[in-house]
Design a protein around this motif. Structure first.
Motif, short mmCIF file in Angstrom:
data_model
loop_
_atom_site.label_atom_id
_atom_site.label_comp_id
_atom_site.label_asym_id
_atom_site.label_seq_id
_atom_site.Cartn_x
_atom_site.Cartn_y
_atom_site.Cartn_z
N VAL A 114 0.84 -1.21 0.00
CA VAL A 114 0.00 0.00 0.00
C VAL A 114 0.87 1.25 0.00
O VAL A 114 0.65 2.18 -0.79
N ILE A 115 1.86 1.28 0.87
CA ILE A 115 2.75 2.44 0.95
C ILE A 115 3.54 2.61 -0.35
O ILE A 115 3.74 3.72 -0.85
N GLY A 116 3.98 1.49 -0.93
CA GLY A 116 4.77 1.55 -2.15
C GLY A 116 4.01 2.10 -3.34
O GLY A 116 4.59 2.72 -4.24
N THR A 117 2.70 1.86 -3.37
CA THR A 117 1.89 2.34 -4.49
C THR A 117 1.53 3.81 -4.36
O THR A 117 1.23 4.48 -5.35
N LEU A 118 1.58 4.33 -3.15
CA LEU A 118 1.09 5.69 -2.88
C LEU A 118 1.83 6.75 -3.69
O LEU A 118 1.21 7.67 -4.24
N GLY A 119 3.16 6.64 -3.77
CA GLY A 119 3.93 7.66 -4.47
C GLY A 119 3.55 7.80 -5.93
O GLY A 119 3.37 8.91 -6.44
N ALA A 120 3.40 6.66 -6.61
CA ALA A 120 3.02 6.71 -8.02
C ALA A 120 1.59 7.19 -8.19
O ALA A 120 1.26 7.88 -9.16
N LEU A 121 0.71 6.86 -7.24
CA LEU A 121 -0.68 7.31 -7.32
C LEU A 121 -0.77 8.82 -7.22
O LEU A 121 -1.54 9.46 -7.95
N ASP A 122 -0.01 9.41 -6.31
CA ASP A 122 0.00 10.87 -6.19
C ASP A 122 0.35 11.52 -7.52
O ASP A 122 -0.28 12.50 -7.94
N ASP A 123 1.34 10.98 -8.16
CA ASP A 123 1.80 11.54 -9.44
C ASP A 123 0.70 11.49 -10.48
O ASP A 123 0.45 12.48 -11.19
N ILE A 124 0.03 10.35 -10.59
CA ILE A 124 -1.01 10.19 -11.61
C ILE A 124 -2.21 11.09 -11.33
O ILE A 124 -2.71 11.78 -12.23
N THR A 125 -2.69 11.10 -10.10
CA THR A 125 -3.90 11.88 -9.81
C THR A 125 -3.67 13.37 -9.97
O THR A 125 -4.52 14.08 -10.53
N VAL A 126 -2.53 13.86 -9.51
CA VAL A 126 -2.23 15.29 -9.66
C VAL A 126 -2.12 15.66 -11.14
O VAL A 126 -2.63 16.70 -11.59
N THR A 127 -1.47 14.81 -11.92
CA THR A 127 -1.32 15.08 -13.35
C THR A 127 -2.66 15.08 -14.06
O THR A 127 -2.92 15.94 -14.92
N GLN A 128 -3.53 14.14 -13.71
CA GLN A 128 -4.84 14.08 -14.36
C GLN A 128 -5.69 15.30 -14.04
O GLN A 128 -6.35 15.86 -14.92
N VAL A 129 -5.67 15.72 -12.79
CA VAL A 129 -6.44 16.92 -12.42
C VAL A 129 -5.90 18.14 -13.15
O VAL A 129 -6.66 18.97 -13.67
N ALA A 130 -4.58 18.25 -13.23
CA ALA A 130 -3.98 19.39 -13.93
C ALA A 130 -4.32 19.36 -15.42
O ALA A 130 -4.59 20.40 -16.03
N ALA A 131 -4.32 18.16 -16.01
CA ALA A 131 -4.63 18.04 -17.44
C ALA A 131 -6.08 18.46 -17.72
O ALA A 131 -6.35 19.21 -18.67
N VAL A 132 -7.01 17.98 -16.90
CA VAL A 132 -8.42 18.33 -17.09
C VAL A 132 -8.62 19.83 -16.89
O VAL A 132 -9.36 20.48 -17.65
N SER A 133 -7.97 20.40 -15.90
CA SER A 133 -8.10 21.84 -15.65
C SER A 133 -7.56 22.65 -16.83
O SER A 133 -8.16 23.66 -17.24
N GLU A 134 -6.44 22.22 -17.39
CA GLU A 134 -5.85 22.93 -18.52
C GLU A 134 -6.73 22.81 -19.77
O GLU A 134 -6.91 23.79 -20.51
N ILE A 135 -7.27 21.62 -19.99
CA ILE A 135 -8.15 21.43 -21.15
C ILE A 135 -9.39 22.32 -21.02
O ILE A 135 -9.82 22.96 -21.98
N HIS A 136 -9.95 22.36 -19.81
CA HIS A 136 -11.14 23.19 -19.61
C HIS A 136 -10.82 24.67 -19.77
O HIS A 136 -11.64 25.44 -20.29
N ALA A 137 -9.63 25.08 -19.35
CA ALA A 137 -9.25 26.49 -19.49
C ALA A 137 -9.14 26.88 -20.97
O ALA A 137 -9.49 28.01 -21.35
N ARG A 138 -8.67 25.96 -21.79
CA ARG A 138 -8.53 26.24 -23.22
C ARG A 138 -9.83 26.06 -23.98
O ARG A 138 -10.07 26.74 -24.97
N ARG A 139 -10.66 25.13 -23.51
CA ARG A 139 -11.93 24.86 -24.19
C ARG A 139 -13.06 24.81 -23.16
O ARG A 139 -13.55 23.74 -22.81
N PRO A 140 -13.50 25.95 -22.66
CA PRO A 140 -14.55 25.95 -21.64
C PRO A 140 -15.91 25.49 -22.16
O PRO A 140 -16.83 25.28 -21.37
#
Length: 276
Positions: free
Chosen positions: A131-157
């Motif tokens: 569980v602990i070992g997976t956490l680091g990679a999960l943080d990376d993926i979730t933060v990146t996905q939220v940032a990607a969706v936010s950027e897409i929405h900013a460009r195409r509201p």
């Protein structure tokens, strides 16, 4: 020597990251504190290693995400996606640890723990480590996905929630491939001496895979990878709802066109896309 290496690490992170780098260092300090001050003493006191690992993972995710990225709805989405995928990883690991009859006595260092620290659930300790070992990679993926969706929405509201989800998942596919491979290499690198030992013993691949010390790493890698993959649609969907608003009225079809035509592509965010 280790002190100088640590100083060099701090300098490099701060020089490149500045304020973000400083927050990342603070998050790293919190993680080390939780691992050393909370997890180790709690397990040695006889508490369930799985429960301890879950609580520690939740605390680490909560503190590090908000400390590094600030308190905002998008950070909360990243935290929710991380915890959801982490729960899935825990359930899968629990099931397959039981099916593969992992006892925790496969590694030599685990054999010493009962003599030095008393009665410890070694299988639970390995599960908590997954569980602990997976956490680091999960943080990376979730933060990146939220940032990607936010950027897409900013460009195409004008995009709807479903179109944001589709576009975000397309970005996530690129990230999944590298992240899953990173998790595999991390576990394989830690087990490299053991793999070399089995290689010189002339055992078949099936025999090696069925040994507990290797089976543990296989279960960790596969269950963790499933959790990473599941984090992409889960986090993307929540981010799209938060960013665009689930109750937002749909635009006329003549304005938004089809999903294939209106959804932005990954190339839109490259240098050529920005110039246009």
């Amino acid at each position: 020597t280790l002190v100088w290496l640590a100083i060099l690490f701090v300098i490099v992170v701060f020089a490149l990251g500045r304020r973000r780098g400083l927050m990342a260092l603070a998050s790293m300090a919190v993680t080390v504190f939780v691992l050393v001050v909370f997890i180790a003493p709690s397990v040695l006191d006889g508490n369930d290693p799985v429960a301890v690992a879950v609580v520690a993972a939740a605390v680490i995710a909560f503190v590090t995400l908000y400390l590094t990225h600030g308190v905002s709805p998008t950070t909360t989405v990243a935290l929710a996606g991380t915890l959801g995928a982490l729960f899935l990883t825990l359930v899968l690991s629990w099931v397959f640890f039981d099916l593969t009859r992992i006892t925790g006595f496969g590694a030599e260092e685990n054999l010493l723990l009962p003599f030095l620290a008393g009665d410890i659930d070694l299988a639970g300790l390995l599960l908590g480590g997954a569980v602990i070992g997976t956490l680091g990679a999960l943080d990376d993926i979730t933060v990146t996905q939220v940032a990607a969706v936010s950027e897409i929405h900013a460009r195409r509201p004008d995009l709807t929630v479903s179109e944001l989800v589709a576009s975000g998942i397309r970005v996530g596919r690129e990230h999944i491939a590298s992240t899953v491979n990173t998790l595999l290499l991390a576990y394989a690198g830690a087990s490299l001496p053991i793999l070399l030992l089995f290689s010189v013993s002339d055992q078949s691949l099936a025999s090696v895979a069925n040994t507990e010390v290797v089976a543990v790493e296989i279960v960790r890698t596969l269950c963790g990878s499933i959790g990473l993959v599941a984090a992409v649609p889960l986090t993307t969907a929540m981010a799209a709802v938060v960013v665009a608003g689930a109750a937002s009225p749909a635009l006329p079809s003549s304005d938004i066109g089809s999903a294939e035509e209106s959804a932005p592509r990954w190339e839109d965010f490259g240098p050529e896309g920005r110039e246009e």
